[in-house]
Design an enzyme around this catalytic site. Sequence first.
Site, PDB file in Angstrom:
ATOM      1  N   LYS A  20       0.882  -1.181   0.000  1.00  0.00           N
ATOM      2  CA  LYS A  20       0.000   0.000   0.000  1.00  0.00           C
ATOM      3  C   LYS A  20       0.914   1.224   0.000  1.00  0.00           C
ATOM      4  CE  LYS A  20      -2.119   2.930   1.926  1.00  0.00           C
ATOM      5  NZ  LYS A  20      -1.806   4.320   1.552  1.00  0.00           N
ATOM      6  N   GLY A  43       6.053   4.945   8.935  1.00  0.00           N
ATOM      7  CA  GLY A  43       5.221   6.143   8.919  1.00  0.00           C
ATOM      8  C   GLY A  43       5.210   6.791  10.287  1.00  0.00           C
ATOM      9  N   SER A  44       4.164   7.509  10.554  1.00  0.00           N
ATOM     10  CA  SER A  44       4.132   8.291  11.792  1.00  0.00           C
ATOM     11  C   SER A  44       3.853   7.406  13.008  1.00  0.00           C
ATOM     12  CB  SER A  44       3.063   9.373  11.687  1.00  0.00           C
ATOM     13  OG  SER A  44       1.808   8.755  11.551  1.00  0.00           O
ATOM     14  N   THR A  45       4.250   7.885  14.160  1.00  0.00           N
ATOM     15  CA  THR A  45       4.045   7.120  15.397  1.00  0.00           C
ATOM     16  C   THR A  45       2.552   6.940  15.659  1.00  0.00           C
ATOM     17  OG1 THR A  45       6.161   7.772  16.304  1.00  0.00           O
ATOM     18  CG2 THR A  45       4.480   7.145  17.902  1.00  0.00           C
ATOM     19  N   GLY A  65       1.319   4.210  13.514  1.00  0.00           N
ATOM     20  CA  GLY A  65       1.909   2.960  14.014  1.00  0.00           C
ATOM     21  C   GLY A  65       1.132   2.422  15.212  1.00  0.00           C
ATOM     22  N   GLU A  87       8.467   1.179  11.751  1.00  0.00           N
ATOM     23  CA  GLU A  87       9.542   2.184  11.652  1.00  0.00           C
ATOM     24  C   GLU A  87       8.855   3.540  11.744  1.00  0.00           C
ATOM     25  OE1 GLU A  87      12.738   1.816  11.500  1.00  0.00           O
ATOM     26  OE2 GLU A  87      12.800  -0.352  11.276  1.00  0.00           O
ATOM     27  N   CYS A 144      12.986  10.527   8.675  1.00  0.00           N
ATOM     28  CA  CYS A 144      12.687  10.034  10.028  1.00  0.00           C
ATOM     29  C   CYS A 144      13.890  10.216  10.951  1.00  0.00           C
ATOM     30  CB  CYS A 144      12.274   8.579   9.973  1.00  0.00           C
ATOM     31  SG  CYS A 144      13.478   7.552   9.125  1.00  0.00           S
ATOM     32  N   GLU A 164       8.186  15.910  16.628  1.00  0.00           N
ATOM     33  CA  GLU A 164       8.735  15.723  15.286  1.00  0.00           C
ATOM     34  C   GLU A 164       8.052  16.710  14.336  1.00  0.00           C
ATOM     35  OE1 GLU A 164       7.617  12.226  12.921  1.00  0.00           O
ATOM     36  OE2 GLU A 164       9.721  12.001  12.371  1.00  0.00           O
TER      37      GLU A 164
HETATM   38  P1  NAD Z   1       1.575   8.293   7.862  1.00  0.00           P
HETATM   39  O1  NAD Z   1       1.598   7.477   9.090  1.00  0.00           O
HETATM   40  O2  NAD Z   1       0.554   9.356   7.738  1.00  0.00           O
HETATM   41  O3  NAD Z   1       1.344   7.371   6.570  1.00  0.00           O
HETATM   42  C1  NAD Z   1       2.202   6.305   6.229  1.00  0.00           C
HETATM   43  C2  NAD Z   1       1.432   5.275   5.447  1.00  0.00           C
HETATM   44  O4  NAD Z   1       0.424   4.726   6.282  1.00  0.00           O
HETATM   45  C3  NAD Z   1       0.700   5.826   4.213  1.00  0.00           C
HETATM   46  O5  NAD Z   1       0.748   4.852   3.196  1.00  0.00           O
HETATM   47  C4  NAD Z   1      -0.718   5.989   4.719  1.00  0.00           C
HETATM   48  O6  NAD Z   1      -1.683   5.901   3.697  1.00  0.00           O
HETATM   49  C5  NAD Z   1      -0.842   4.805   5.657  1.00  0.00           C
HETATM   50  N1  NAD Z   1      -1.846   4.951   6.702  1.00  0.00           N
HETATM   51  C6  NAD Z   1      -2.307   6.097   7.278  1.00  0.00           C
HETATM   52  N2  NAD Z   1      -3.259   5.804   8.207  1.00  0.00           N
HETATM   53  C7  NAD Z   1      -3.367   4.452   8.219  1.00  0.00           C
HETATM   54  C8  NAD Z   1      -4.159   3.546   8.981  1.00  0.00           C
HETATM   55  N3  NAD Z   1      -5.018   3.974   9.902  1.00  0.00           N
HETATM   56  N4  NAD Z   1      -4.004   2.224   8.765  1.00  0.00           N
HETATM   57  C9  NAD Z   1      -3.119   1.776   7.842  1.00  0.00           C
HETATM   58  N5  NAD Z   1      -2.365   2.585   7.087  1.00  0.00           N
HETATM   59  C10 NAD Z   1      -2.485   3.905   7.273  1.00  0.00           C
HETATM   60  O7  NAD Z   1       3.041   8.826   7.706  1.00  0.00           O
HETATM   61  P2  NAD Z   1       3.577   9.833   6.614  1.00  0.00           P
HETATM   62  O8  NAD Z   1       3.075  11.192   6.963  1.00  0.00           O
HETATM   63  O9  NAD Z   1       3.307   9.283   5.239  1.00  0.00           O
HETATM   64  O10 NAD Z   1       5.156   9.735   6.826  1.00  0.00           O
HETATM   65  C11 NAD Z   1       5.836  10.545   7.720  1.00  0.00           C
HETATM   66  C12 NAD Z   1       6.182   9.780   8.982  1.00  0.00           C
HETATM   67  O11 NAD Z   1       6.901   8.607   8.656  1.00  0.00           O
HETATM   68  C13 NAD Z   1       7.079  10.573   9.906  1.00  0.00           C
HETATM   69  O12 NAD Z   1       6.617  10.476  11.229  1.00  0.00           O
HETATM   70  C14 NAD Z   1       8.425   9.871   9.775  1.00  0.00           C
HETATM   71  O13 NAD Z   1       9.268  10.014  10.875  1.00  0.00           O
HETATM   72  C15 NAD Z   1       8.028   8.473   9.527  1.00  0.00           C
HETATM   73  N6  NAD Z   1       9.099   7.724   8.864  1.00  0.00           N
HETATM   74  C16 NAD Z   1       9.813   6.794   9.576  1.00  0.00           C
HETATM   75  C17 NAD Z   1      10.860   6.108   8.993  1.00  0.00           C
HETATM   76  C18 NAD Z   1      11.658   5.081   9.761  1.00  0.00           C
HETATM   77  O14 NAD Z   1      12.320   4.272   9.137  1.00  0.00           O
HETATM   78  N7  NAD Z   1      11.640   5.076  11.079  1.00  0.00           N
HETATM   79  C19 NAD Z   1      11.204   6.358   7.659  1.00  0.00           C
HETATM   80  C20 NAD Z   1      10.468   7.310   6.961  1.00  0.00           C
HETATM   81  C21 NAD Z   1       9.411   7.982   7.575  1.00  0.00           C
END
Ligand code: NAD
Length: 495
Positions: A193, A246-248, A251, A268, A302, A398
């Site tokens: 996804k 993605g975001s905490t 997660g 992550e 991140c 963040e």
């Molecule tokens: P996000 O959590 O909004 O989205 C990430 C993904 O999750 C997208 O594909 C989104 O469509 C999906 N998503 C959103 N809500 C969901 C749900 N309820 N259920 C399942 N999937 C869902 O994050 P973002 O804004 O796209 O990315 C930025 C964040 O990612 C920052 O917090 C950054 O620190 C983190 N990040 C972490 C790493 C790492 O390796 N630790 C690497 C890159 C980014």
Amino acid sequence: MPSTDTNAIFDRARARIARPFGHFIAGTWEDQRNEPIEVLNPATAQPIGTIASGDTDDIDRAVAAARRAFENPSWAKMPAAERERMLLRLADLIERDGDEIAAIETLDNGMPFAASRGMAVGAAVSAVRYNAGWVRRMTGEEVPISVPGRWHGYTTHEPLGVAALIVPWNAPFGITCNKVSAALAAGCTIVLKPAELAPMSGLRLAELVQEAGFPDGCLNVVTGLGATAGAALVRHPGIDKISFTGSTATGQSILRGAAESLTRVSLELGGKSASVVFPDADLQRAIPAVAMGIFGNSGQVCAAGSRLFVHDTIFDRFITGLAEFGEKLVVGPGDQPGVTMGPLISAPQKARVLGYVEAGKAEGATLLMGGDAEGPGYFVKPTIFINAQPEMQIVREEIFGPVLSVMRFSNESLDEVVRRANDSIYGLSAYIWTQNLSTAHAMASGLRTGSVKVNGSGMEFALPFGGFKQSGLGRENGRAGVEAFTEKKSVMIGY
Ligand code: NAD
């Protein structure tokens, strides 16, 4: 103006992503059914294409296709050498089309073309080749058995099954290739996804996976919103493993969703990583590295070093150097020559980042440089706050933008410096600048972060990567990254 060659690359990339993308399921591109999602170029705020908006039915079909592929002997019983060869071929194909993929990433995510070539494509090729190496090395161990009798005891690593890979928009191609190749190396099949804000390079990857010869259904791609497609994937009982970046906050919601079926989860997540510069640091190297550690990819990283601690004795020199470096960065559309810093991903992200800039000023930090930038695109200039304090929002949260919060330290003990660097709910990375071996070791041992880099930065795929505390769960990269897609089995044979 870009060179004719670069223009031609971008023209090809635009043409490639202009078609209305449906989902990619069981080796077939479907038509868009629901109202499509428009994808914007963040440098111009103009549309570059559309993707399908996935729903529960689409996820059902994709999970079923991945399950059939997982159980299909052409995949399940494929010799390890053949699987390795396919992954290596995939890396070759990414390299072959590297310029065009980089241009797609620039149009989709906004990063400067040079960064797309290195960060997106270069990193992707390295990750796929590295993970390919594990296919034939994911060995178990022989274990001496102590119960009475004659026994042969050993362990194996078996593929978990169908893996759901959910990726963010900030470095979409590199992150996607890393996860996809680790899952395939382990023998899993996949439902991917991509992020709705930058899905295009993930869709291009699906074409290359097919061209590399992977059986149909090994990689399925369902695009759409997190709250619909993503949530349906997470709660699907046919998923054996979720690997999320993605975001905490997301997660945490994924972990709750996975609880029902006890689906294995790797997360992550976010970070608020500290850079600490000691008086004996090599400033020639430290200044550009610390600057790019927060301004690179417009701070949408991140592991960005977003909190900076500088020793009193070098403070003025260091900050002057950082500001000079920041002033020289050329902010603009990533397809233009000479641009070294692209836009943020979206209007809401820009508003969020500027909200933090206002919060920093309101809380009493001193804005040394930066803030808003002109343009139809979502640009923010390199931004530095000095006189930041530990309790300020700009230090604790963040921001995910090019905003650096700088603090001083002086003659406090190393333990106290460690305590201040650790004062965060996150624990992803830390960057230490010193020539002193004792300082380096003391810091590396005291920091509660998944990785510590002394006198440098950058990603090494052979080393595990992940977070302490609220930065995540589990590890990517290294052996751990492939092992995360396996289940360990113990076998005892009496003879
Ligand atoms: P996000 O959590 O909004 O989205 C990430 C993904 O999750 C997208 O594909 C989104 O469509 C999906 N998503 C959103 N809500 C969901 C749900 N309820 N259920 C399942 N999937 C869902 O994050 P973002 O804004 O796209 O990315 C930025 C964040 O990612 C920052 O917090 C950054 O620190 C983190 N990040 C972490 C790493 C790492 O390796 N630790 C690497 C890159 C980014």
